[in-house]
Motif scaffolding. Structure first.
Motif, short mmCIF file in Angstrom:
data_model
loop_
_atom_site.label_atom_id
_atom_site.label_comp_id
_atom_site.label_asym_id
_atom_site.label_seq_id
_atom_site.Cartn_x
_atom_site.Cartn_y
_atom_site.Cartn_z
N TRP A 25 0.82 -1.22 0.00
CA TRP A 25 0.00 0.00 0.00
C TRP A 25 0.84 1.27 0.00
O TRP A 25 0.29 2.37 0.05
CB TRP A 25 -0.93 0.01 1.22
CG TRP A 25 -1.84 -1.17 1.38
CD1 TRP A 25 -1.96 -1.95 2.49
CD2 TRP A 25 -2.79 -1.70 0.45
NE1 TRP A 25 -2.91 -2.93 2.30
CE2 TRP A 25 -3.43 -2.80 1.05
CE3 TRP A 25 -3.16 -1.36 -0.86
CZ2 TRP A 25 -4.42 -3.57 0.41
CZ3 TRP A 25 -4.14 -2.12 -1.51
CH2 TRP A 25 -4.75 -3.19 -0.87
N MET A 79 -4.11 -11.28 7.79
CA MET A 79 -4.55 -11.77 6.47
C MET A 79 -3.66 -11.09 5.44
O MET A 79 -3.78 -9.87 5.22
CB MET A 79 -6.03 -11.38 6.27
CG MET A 79 -6.56 -11.66 4.89
SD MET A 79 -6.82 -13.41 4.66
CE MET A 79 -8.14 -13.40 3.55
N VAL A 81 -1.45 -11.45 1.60
CA VAL A 81 -1.11 -12.13 0.35
C VAL A 81 0.20 -11.53 -0.16
O VAL A 81 0.44 -10.31 -0.03
CB VAL A 81 -2.26 -11.93 -0.68
CG1 VAL A 81 -1.87 -12.45 -2.05
CG2 VAL A 81 -3.54 -12.63 -0.18
N ARG A 87 -4.71 -9.51 -5.81
CA ARG A 87 -5.81 -9.44 -6.79
C ARG A 87 -5.80 -10.66 -7.72
O ARG A 87 -6.36 -10.61 -8.81
CB ARG A 87 -5.78 -8.15 -7.62
CG ARG A 87 -6.10 -6.89 -6.80
CD ARG A 87 -7.44 -6.94 -6.07
NE ARG A 87 -8.62 -6.74 -6.88
CZ ARG A 87 -9.24 -5.58 -7.07
NH1 ARG A 87 -8.76 -4.48 -6.50
NH2 ARG A 87 -10.34 -5.49 -7.79
N GLY A 89 -6.93 -13.72 -6.49
CA GLY A 89 -7.88 -14.69 -5.96
C GLY A 89 -7.42 -15.45 -4.73
O GLY A 89 -8.18 -16.26 -4.18
N GLY A 91 -6.65 -14.21 -1.72
CA GLY A 91 -7.37 -13.70 -0.55
C GLY A 91 -8.76 -14.30 -0.44
O GLY A 91 -9.21 -14.69 0.65
N ARG A 92 -9.43 -14.39 -1.56
CA ARG A 92 -10.79 -14.97 -1.55
C ARG A 92 -10.75 -16.41 -1.05
O ARG A 92 -11.57 -16.82 -0.23
CB ARG A 92 -11.37 -14.90 -2.97
CG ARG A 92 -12.82 -15.27 -3.08
CD ARG A 92 -13.26 -15.36 -4.54
NE ARG A 92 -13.39 -14.08 -5.20
CZ ARG A 92 -14.46 -13.28 -5.12
NH1 ARG A 92 -15.47 -13.63 -4.36
NH2 ARG A 92 -14.51 -12.14 -5.77
#
Ligand SMILES: CC(C)(COP(=O)(O)OP(=O)(O)OC[C@H]1O[C@@H](n2cnc3c(N)ncnc32)[C@H](O)[C@@H]1OP(=O)(O)O)[C@@H](O)C(=O)NCCC(=O)NCCS
Length: 153
Positions: A25, A79, A81, A87, A89, A91-92
């Motif tokens: 980030w 949590m 990644v 982005r 998938g 994390g999902r």
């Protein structure tokens, strides 16, 4: 990719991954130094914190979560990644696994004190905004507190 319980000997690599992921980030060095302390997972904590990794078939760890606490309400406390897989998938998949773990251990809900940049992800996963928390890393910084309700099936 498969998802499995982390091993104590992976604690150092997992802690490094958390900071690399947080850096995605664009936070400054000072904030990341604080994150390194705050997000560290010790070998003796891996089991108690239910640290769980997503691993590629060649053994590379792509991300992980920690789901802590006892019924009725737990906390998704970590949590992360790996930056080059954000982005994609992971994390999902990890979140769905955390929900399944929560159900298995009898949690009816879990909270998430979210990084502000990650809130949209958790909202997409079905969590709802339920409050605000203080950042453990930087004084005066507020974090969105979210709650995910675990359905019985
Ligand atoms: C937050 C995080 C774990 C999400 O994991 P991810 O693997 O990137 O998420 P996924 O690719 O599985 O995303 C699932 C869906 O959530 C939504 N989503 C994910 N990240 C989003 C974002 N930054 N903004 C808006 N929506 C987002 C999208 O709908 C996405 O589906 P799409 O890619 O088909 O559009 C990951 O971005 C991360 O590790 N970030 C850096 C560290 C961090 O802030 N961790 C959370 C600490 S509380």
């Amino acid at each position: 990719m498969h998802i499995r319980a982390a091993r104590p000997d992976e604690a150092g690599a997992i802690s490094d991954l958390a900071v690399r992921s947080k850096a995605y980030w664009g936070y400054d060095e000072d904030f990341l130094a604080g994150s390194r302390v705050q997000l560290a997972v010790g070998p003796d904590e891996v089991g108690r914190r239910r640290v769980t990794v997503a691993e590629r078939d060649d053994g590379v760890v792509l991300g992980f979560y920690a789901l802590e606490g006892d019924p009725p309400v737990g906390e998704l406390s970590l949590m992360f990644v790996a930056p080059c897989h954000i982005r994609g998938g992971v994390g999902r998949r990890l979140f769905a696994h955390a929900v399944s773990t929560a159900r298995d251990v009898g949690l009816t809900a879990f909270t998430i004190d979210s990084d502000p940049f990650a809130e949209a992800f958790y909202l997409t996963m079905g969590a709802v905004r339920t409050g605000e928390a203080r950042s453990p890393i930087r004084a005066g910084r507020k974090l969105p507190r979210l709650t995910f309700t675990v359905s019985s099936s």
